[in-house]
Design an enzyme around this catalytic site. Sequence first.
Site, PDB file in Angstrom:
ATOM      1  N   LEU A   1     -20.998  24.838  66.544  1.00  0.00           N
ATOM      2  CA  LEU A   1     -21.200  23.723  67.469  1.00  0.00           C
ATOM      3  C   LEU A   1     -20.458  22.461  67.035  1.00  0.00           C
ATOM      4  O   LEU A   1     -20.647  21.969  65.927  1.00  0.00           O
ATOM      5  CB  LEU A   1     -22.690  23.422  67.617  1.00  0.00           C
ATOM      6  N   HIS A   2     -19.624  21.948  67.926  1.00  0.00           N
ATOM      7  CA  HIS A   2     -18.887  20.716  67.653  1.00  0.00           C
ATOM      8  C   HIS A   2     -18.428  20.083  68.944  1.00  0.00           C
ATOM      9  O   HIS A   2     -18.241  20.744  69.968  1.00  0.00           O
ATOM     10  CB  HIS A   2     -17.683  20.996  66.748  1.00  0.00           C
ATOM     11  N   TYR A   3     -18.252  18.777  68.885  1.00  0.00           N
ATOM     12  CA  TYR A   3     -17.639  17.984  69.945  1.00  0.00           C
ATOM     13  C   TYR A   3     -16.394  17.340  69.357  1.00  0.00           C
ATOM     14  O   TYR A   3     -16.265  17.191  68.137  1.00  0.00           O
ATOM     15  CB  TYR A   3     -18.591  16.887  70.437  1.00  0.00           C
TER      16      TYR A   3
END
Length: 440
Positions: free
Chosen positions: A239-241
Amino acid sequence: MLTIKRVPTVVSNYQEDVLLESNVVGCGRKCLGKCCLPVSMLPLYSFKNDDNEPMEHNIHTLPEEEYQISFLNNLLLGLWEERMSQGLFRYDVTTCETKVIPGKCGFIAQLNEGRHLKKRPTEFRIDKVLQPFDENKFNFTKVGQDEVLFRFEPSTDYKRRYFSGMGVDAGISPSIVAINVSPIEYGHVLLIPRVLDCLPQRIGRDTFTIALHFAREMADPFFRVGYNSLGAFATINHLHYQAYYLSVPFPVEKAPVRKILARKGLGGAGVIVSKLLNYPVRGFTFEGENGSTIRDLSEVVVNSCISLQNKNIPFNILIAQCGKKIFLFPQCYAEKQALGVVDQGLLDTQVNPAVWEISGHMVLKRTKDYQDASEKLAWKLLSEVSLSEEKFEEVKGYISEAANLEEMEEDKSINPDKEIPDSPGPRVASHVPQDCLVLH
């Protein structure tokens, strides 16, 4: 199973296999894994954790907190430039040519030849939006702490605070802001929520608000936060932005919209969902109104995204206007690519239309494509990304049901063929170096 041979962009210097010296202790990398992070001291920025604060209370309007607001911007940029001086980036993004393509949309083209270098081939499955985390593949626990700028955590007393070095308490999985070593633009960073929990790339109720708070705390209209799902050109299933500065409005930010759905809350507060008009990619916008809160907006967006994930529909998200406006783009380009129905000329550009490209910032890898860039070609590429009108209406129904939205009466006064207005957008930010300004 649909697969395409993909070459993922390297976002960390630790993404490639390296040999370690035999005399090192532990993993030897001072990484973000459970072996190193719990005994490390990292800078910590604690944000004001109040999900019930009205969205229109933009923190620009709170004069007593101007110091903290400018501090976070200066903190990120100062630490990012420090990493640049240390040679941690794979190329100098400030030397990449950038221009506005002539036309009504104002698409932005960048020549970034360094971004596709030094990659390793990967078999990337693109027909499943939800896939389990695989610790054997590259993930952000393997990132070195030299690439970390700071931790980004909710405060416990509703106040913003900064600590230059703070240990990680036992049982805590911190959220991390780190550099992207293959930057698209100035200040390009990764936001990695709860890094030690090893969450797969998917939107969740608790983690999405972290991204909203990040955009809100930065309080800079030039700073946008983006998300790519699996199947929509996310390259790492952890999970990353992503986020970076761009000194002009994204074309999608200027596109006309028509209100289509709404959810009303107490006292008239609510969330409005609109659809984009006269733009090559069909998409939705989400905005709060009449005292709606971060929680209100987040809940509608998250419920919509979870519905798409569960129905295996890839999508991209752009968080704009300091978290007040969110764009959602369901897309099908990777599926078309795998089925062999995308024009070869478009494939030859090697452009993977993720959130930045869909929003109108075309990152090009070949000089020829940059020199020949035109609105017609950009529109052609993005049109391949878009769902059909029939499929888009189907997705609208999914979102309406998942987020408990009501149909709005269509505003006939809006002309869908209206040209995208030549909006000046926010003035050029003084903190963006002159090297990074976009040429008109």
